[in-house]
Design a protein around this motif. Structure first.
Motif, PDB file in Angstrom:
ATOM      1  N   ASP A   1       0.838  -1.199   0.000  1.00 12.53           N
ATOM      2  CA  ASP A   1       0.000   0.000   0.000  1.00 12.53           C
ATOM      3  C   ASP A   1       0.870   1.244   0.000  1.00 12.53           C
ATOM      4  O   ASP A   1       1.992   1.240   0.525  1.00 12.53           O
ATOM      5  N   ILE A   2       0.354   2.292  -0.643  1.00 14.33           N
ATOM      6  CA  ILE A   2       1.105   3.537  -0.821  1.00 14.33           C
ATOM      7  C   ILE A   2       0.193   4.669  -0.354  1.00 14.33           C
ATOM      8  O   ILE A   2      -0.898   4.841  -0.889  1.00 14.33           O
TER       9      ILE A   2
ATOM     10  N   VAL B   1      13.219  13.205   1.845  1.00  8.22           N
ATOM     11  CA  VAL B   1      14.226  12.429   1.118  1.00  8.22           C
ATOM     12  C   VAL B   1      13.792  10.982   0.899  1.00  8.22           C
ATOM     13  O   VAL B   1      13.800  10.475  -0.223  1.00  8.22           O
ATOM     14  N   ARG B   2      13.423  10.310   1.981  1.00  3.30           N
ATOM     15  CA  ARG B   2      13.044   8.892   1.871  1.00  3.30           C
ATOM     16  C   ARG B   2      11.613   8.674   2.335  1.00  3.30           C
ATOM     17  O   ARG B   2      11.172   9.262   3.328  1.00  3.30           O
ATOM     18  N   SER B   3      10.899   7.795   1.627  1.00  5.45           N
ATOM     19  CA  SER B   3       9.580   7.367   2.062  1.00  5.45           C
ATOM     20  C   SER B   3       9.751   6.362   3.199  1.00  5.45           C
ATOM     21  O   SER B   3      10.767   5.676   3.279  1.00  5.45           O
TER      22      SER B   3
ATOM     23  N   ALA C   1       5.780  12.703  -1.596  1.00  6.27           N
ATOM     24  CA  ALA C   1       4.868  12.731  -2.749  1.00  6.27           C
ATOM     25  C   ALA C   1       4.726  14.104  -3.381  1.00  6.27           C
ATOM     26  O   ALA C   1       4.387  14.227  -4.545  1.00  6.27           O
ATOM     27  N   TRP C   2       4.972  15.145  -2.576  1.00  9.67           N
ATOM     28  CA  TRP C   2       4.897  16.489  -3.162  1.00  9.67           C
ATOM     29  C   TRP C   2       5.875  17.423  -2.473  1.00  9.67           C
ATOM     30  O   TRP C   2       6.377  17.139  -1.386  1.00  9.67           O
TER      31      TRP C   2
ATOM     32  N   ARG D   1       6.545  10.454  -7.094  1.00 10.73           N
ATOM     33  CA  ARG D   1       7.057   9.345  -6.288  1.00 10.73           C
ATOM     34  C   ARG D   1       5.892   8.599  -5.652  1.00 10.73           C
ATOM     35  O   ARG D   1       4.868   9.223  -5.377  1.00 10.73           O
ATOM     36  N   PRO D   2       6.003   7.283  -5.444  1.00 13.99           N
ATOM     37  CA  PRO D   2       7.131   6.414  -5.743  1.00 13.99           C
ATOM     38  C   PRO D   2       6.899   5.532  -6.977  1.00 13.99           C
ATOM     39  O   PRO D   2       7.128   4.323  -6.939  1.00 13.99           O
ATOM     40  N   VAL D   3       6.493   6.150  -8.089  1.00 10.07           N
ATOM     41  CA  VAL D   3       6.261   5.363  -9.311  1.00 10.07           C
ATOM     42  C   VAL D   3       7.526   4.610  -9.731  1.00 10.07           C
ATOM     43  O   VAL D   3       7.487   3.410 -10.039  1.00 10.07           O
TER      44      VAL D   3
END
Ligand code: BES
Ligand code: MN
Ligand code: ZN
Length: 482
Positions: free
Chosen positions: A357-358, A372-374, A453-454, A465-467
């Motif tokens: 899930d995203i 920077v990082r998810s 994401a934004w 992100r994160p495509v």
């Protein structure tokens, strides 16, 4: 934007007609005796140019060059990160001019990730959102030729990069749209438009069907708005039906006001981005249609608005999720987990090899990891490792966070099986612990993209992100994470 891959060295690049020639130069640049090499060598010697990433030197109608402008750009060590930065800087330097055709030329052999970074970089630096402008002035750059010393060997990498860019841009378009131009119904329309592409089908459920499924948690969030909810089911079938699919679940809150637990006014507009998880799922499908890999993927998007009204859920309300678990809604602003939990239960029917899930789930994740990082959470080591690796290879980074059961203590309540919020601390983790209760039947991972994401501020806009991460994960994935 149209991408083309061609074989070029510096002497053939010099005689190619284009509006801008971007020459990418690494630390180990060795000049030959062509015009461009000579110019570069002179500029380096005079210290007017450095090979450090981001350093550029612009030449206009230089003698012996067929291009109108040449941008000499350092790419440092030639890593994907450096190349992306270099291409961004070079494109930003010329994009305000009338530059339609660009040739980006690697002076030396790039690695696969660096080549992709060049495409992502030029797309990113030239992106313009026009959908809600009365006089759209779109991106000026139309054609991008990418020159490498040996085009045929780079073709597969190039194709994947082109597909990734198409996916990223599709995700950005939908995430950037204001909430009144991206309602749950319009989002479902976007998903249905993807079903015209190769191997993709789409089914959209409305309030009646969702009620029949017993998605009481998802419905509870949607009930405060006059916009009807949509539950979007996308399928990409590139392999035999016997192949277990990977299921991607994207949070599709098209606007998050917080509901009765209403948010502060400042920056509330940014909550139009609260469907960025959903947008990333759409973007992945857009890319899959282009690449046609032999895999199966399901995309699930619970889409609705979170608004206060006379019919909205109230703090203290208890609802019954599709899983049968009851949930006490202590804060109506913790709505993402409420729509996701029913989608996670719905995912069981696909007997998936993995579910990811995203979601733009928590402000706490922004505090923890910044932009920077998810945040990555998973109940499966192999799946976590695969997603981390995909983040590195695509330069769309994530970071593993813990899921110790002690983090779920705060979700306990006397009035239901679980509460939708815990205390103030460790908020990204308690949110993930909530979701984990609904992801018991398969390997599961959760990406909290609230910080990634934004972008806020003057450069406000979706990142797509994160495509790239998800695409690399799907294309590299082994058979299962059981
Ligand atoms: N969509 C927000 C998360 C969010 C907040 C993303 C800020 C990006 C920036 C989510 O629905 C939310 O409101 N979460 C709450 C949870 C809290 C009430 C436990 C939050 O993070 O404040
Ligand atoms: Mn919220
Ligand atoms: Zn939200």
């Amino acid at each position: 934007m149209n991408f083309e891959l061609k074989t070029f060295d510096l002497s053939s690049a010099a005689i190619e007609k284009c509006d801008a020639l971007i020459v990418l130069l690494g630390q180990s640049f060795k000049p030959a005796d062509d015009v461009l090499s000579t110019l570069v060598a002179q500029a380096l010697k005079a210290k007017d140019l450095e090979t450090k990433a981001g350093k550029t030197l612009i030449l206009y109608r230089a003698n012996g060059l067929a291009c109108t402008r040449a941008v000499l750009a350092g790419i440092g060590d030639g890593s994907a990160k450096d190349v992306r930065q270099a291409v961004s800087a070079a494109v930003s330097a010329v994009k305000s001019s009338n530059v339609k055709k660009v040739l980006i030329c690697f002076a030396a052999l790039p690695d696969a990730q660096a080549l992709r970074a060049a495409l992502v970089g030029v797309a990113e630096a030239s992106y313009v959102f026009t959908t809600t402008k009365s006089k759209p002035e779109g991106r000026v750059i139309q054609r991008v030729v990418v020159g490498v010393p040996d085009a045929p060997t780079f073709k597969p990498v190039f194709d994947r990069a082109v597909a990734a860019v198409a996916g990223i841009e599709f995700a950005k378009e939908w995430a950037n749209r204001p909430a009144n131009h991206a309602t749950p119904t319009l989002l479902a329309g976007a998903a249905q438009s993807l079903a015209k592409l190769a191997n993709i089908t789409c089914e959209v459920l409305g309030p009646k069907e969702v009620a029949k499924l017993g998605m009481g948690s998802f419905m509870a969030v949607a009930q405060g708005s006059d916009e009807p909810l949509r539950f979007i089911v996308l399928r990409y079938e590139g392999a035999n039906k016997s192949h277990a699919p990977t299921v991607l679940v994207g949070k599709g809150i098209t606007f998050d006001s917080g509901g009765i637990s209403i948010k502060a006014a400042a920056e509330m507009d940014e909550m139009k981005f609260d469907m960025s998880g959903a947008a990333s799922v759409l973007g992945v499908f857009r890319a899959l249609a282009e690449l046609k890999p032999a895999i199966n993927v399901v995309g699930l998007i619970p889409a609705c608005e979170n608004l206060p009204s006379g019919r909205a859920i109230k703090p203290g309300d208890v609802v019954t999720s599709m899983s049968g678990q009851t949930i006490e809604i202590l804060n109506t602003d913790a709505e993402g987990r409420l729509v996701l939990c029913d989608a996670l239960t719905y995912a069981e029917r696909f007997k998936p090899r993995a579910v990811v899930d995203i979601a733009t789930l928590t402000g706490a994740c922004v505090v923890a990891l910044g932009a920077v990082r998810s945040g990555l959470f998973s109940n499966n080591e192999e799946l976590a490792a695969a997603l981390l690796a995909a983040g590195e290879s695509s330069q769309d980074l994530c970071w593993r966070m813990p899921l110790d059961d002690d983090y779920a203590e705060g979700l306990k309540t006397s009035f239901a099986d679980v509460a939708n919020v815990a205390g103030r601390t460790g908020g990204a983790i308690s949110a993930a612990k909530f979701l984990q209760r609904f992801a018991t039947k398969y390997s599961w991972a959760h990406l909290d993209i609230a910080g990634t994401a934004w972008k806020s501020g003057t450069a406000k806009g979706a990142t797509g992100r994160p495509v790239a991460l998800l695409l690399d994960y799907l294309l590299a994935a082994p058979a299962s994470h059981k």
